[in-house]
Design an enzyme around this catalytic site. Structure first.
Site: not given
Ligand code: AHR
Length: 502
Positions: A171, A290
């Site tokens: 991320e 995710e």
């Protein structure tokens, strides 16, 4: 509600990569410590791994597991987790304001993954560290021997782990990320890291970070800019998305399945655009590494994290899932099957205790949450060729999507096993669906298995005292008649229907 479903042997989306049913586990909360590992627990083995948790994991037949983070990885020093345990440092985990004891590191985790029969997918720290530490980690993990780092690993009693999937950070678009970067800064670093990794072993699959979710202000420009820096050297781009029903609107919640389809489609478009612009030959797939439901205790945890004083393995993100969440997860997995031409890898986030299908109490029992079951059924029965199924049924509009079909259907043909599996979710709040499935090109179809997840209160889940309160059971009311599959599925129900075919 009348519905018509057409399943044709030749109408295929493509071969599903088994890794569509992978998982993610992070050094955070009680996922590792107090999750898979709890020395002193009555069910722990000689190495401290919980055998009850391991059995639930094995029953999922998970192909691959992403480790060790997550946000945690962006300040992680992999060297802290190797060598004699009594000499390993205790560090601050800046991502989750906790203490990391490093009692589990790469070699212990590899041992656990080996026992669980799961391939590792490792993430490197491209937040606080860079290419040099990443390539040293790769050499320590994968080189057979004869170099300082590989001999060091051997001296720690471990053979080369042969890890093929490598995530280039986590991320990196998120301002919360330690070492957050702009798309160009990150794209260049990812490119150089991927080049070095492929120089070490060209069969390595490099996974570059896409956006943290489709609400990020930089989405989907982030993907374009990153891929323009690294397209030719990477194999997958990651997508993340967490879901919830904060507005207590079930149909809107279920519409987020379609919203996710648009997310995948958009990133597919960005991939195609960059490929064309660069005149590249290679394909880049989507690694949805995710995904899960995460909202029940999100705000509460946010407050708790700010207030606490660097505890070791605190209870964090321990969501208790209800039946509604299980139906949502079932539909989302259907969407991944329908989009499996783009999505090659997907990881439920996470696996144990932290937003997880499996929970375990300290010194207490382990249990399967409601979402465990649809994930398990997709993993067990969703392997083979994804079928392009036509569904004709009433639809609804909601804030997240329009024309949402009440009946959400995915299908998989496994030619080796001679099986067609249909995963059917009836999202209608009150109406049963009359299903009428026309099967073309499949001779002699007979019903071999029908599992139904139905009749439960939407807001109820399982817990340590009632671990089997909300579980699926044998289905009824569906049968083969004159070469077609016919029957009724209840409102708010999910079905796994397996047909033996020639
Ligand atoms: O899975 C929990 C967290 O969610 C991960 O650490 C991070 O990557 C994401 O924001």
């Amino acid at each position: 509600m009348k519905t018509r479903i057409s399943v044709h042997r030749d109408f295929r989306i493509g071969r599903i990569d088994d890794r569509l049913y992978s998982a993610f586990i992070e050094h955070m909360g009680r996922a590792i410590y107090g999750g898979i590992y709890e020395p002193g627990h009555p069910n722990a083995d000689a190495n401290g791994f919980r055998k009850d948790v391991l059995q639930f994991v094995k029953d999922l037949k998970i192909p691959a597991i992403r480790y060790p983070g997550g946000n945690f990885v962006s300040a992680y020093r992999w060297e802290d987790g190797i060598g004699p345990r009594d000499q390993r440092p205790v560090r601050l985990d800046l991502a989750w304001r906790s203490k990391e004891t490093n009692q589990i590191g790469i070699n212990e985790f590899a041992q656990w993954a080996g026992m669980a029969g799961i391939e590792m997918m490792l993430a490197v720290n491209l937040g606080s560290r860079g290419l040099d530490d990443a390539r040293n980690f790769l050499e320590y993990v994968n080189f057979p021997g004869g170099t300082t780092l590989s001999d060091l690993r051997q001296s720690h009693g471990a053979n080369a782990h042969g890890v093929k999937m490598w995530c280039l950070g986590n991320e990196m678009d998120g301002p919360w990320q330690i070492g957050h970067k702009t798309a160009v800064e990150y794209g260049r670093l990812a490119n150089e890291t991927a080049k070095a990794f492929k120089g070490f072993d060209p069969t390595i699959e490099a996974i570059v970070c896409g956006s943290s979710n489709d609400r990020m202000p930089t989405y989907p420009e982030w993907e374009r800019e990153v891929l323009e820096e690294c397209y030719e050297n990477v194999d997958h781009i990651s997508l993340h998305k967490y879901f919830g029903n904060t507005s207590h609107d079930t149909l809107n919640y279920f519409g987020k399945i379609e919203e996710t389809g648009r997310y995948i489609q958009t990133i597919g478009g960005v991939i195609d655009y960059v490929k064309a612009k660069k005149r590249a030959k290679n394909d880049v797939g989507i690694c949805f590494d995710e995904w899960n439901v995460w909202y029940h205790i999100r705000e509460e945890d946010g407050r708790r994290i700010k207030s606490w004083d660097w505890p070791e393995a605190p209870a964090l993100l321990e969501e208790t899932y209800n039946f509604e969440d299980a139906l949502f997860v079932a539909g989302l997995l259907n969407e991944f099957i329908r989009r499996s031409d783009r999505v090659r890898i997907a990881c439920i986030a996470q696996l144990v205790n932290v937003i997880a299908p499996i929970r375990a109490e300290k010194n207490g029992p382990a249990w399967r949450q409601t979402i465990y079951y649809p994930y398990q059924f997709a993993s067990l029965y969703g392997r083979g060729d994804a079928l392009n199924i036509a569904v004709d049924c009433p639809t609804y509009d909601c804030a997240t999507a329009d024309d949402v079909k009440y009946l959400d259907v995915a299908g998989v043909h496994n030619a080796e096993e001679g099986m067609v599996t249909l995963f059917v979710l009836n999202r209608h709040l009150t109406e049963a669906a009359d299903i009428d499935v026309a099967l073309t090109g499949f001779a002699g179809a007979s019903l071999s298995l029908h599992i139904a997840y139905e009749g439960h209160d939407l807001r109820t889940g399982n817990g340590p005292d009632q671990p089997d309160r909300i579980v699926p059971g044998p289905g009824q009311g569906i049968a083969m008649q004159d070469g077609a599959l016919r029957g009724k599925v209840a409102p708010l129900s999910y079905h796994v229907i397996r047909l033996s075919v020639q």
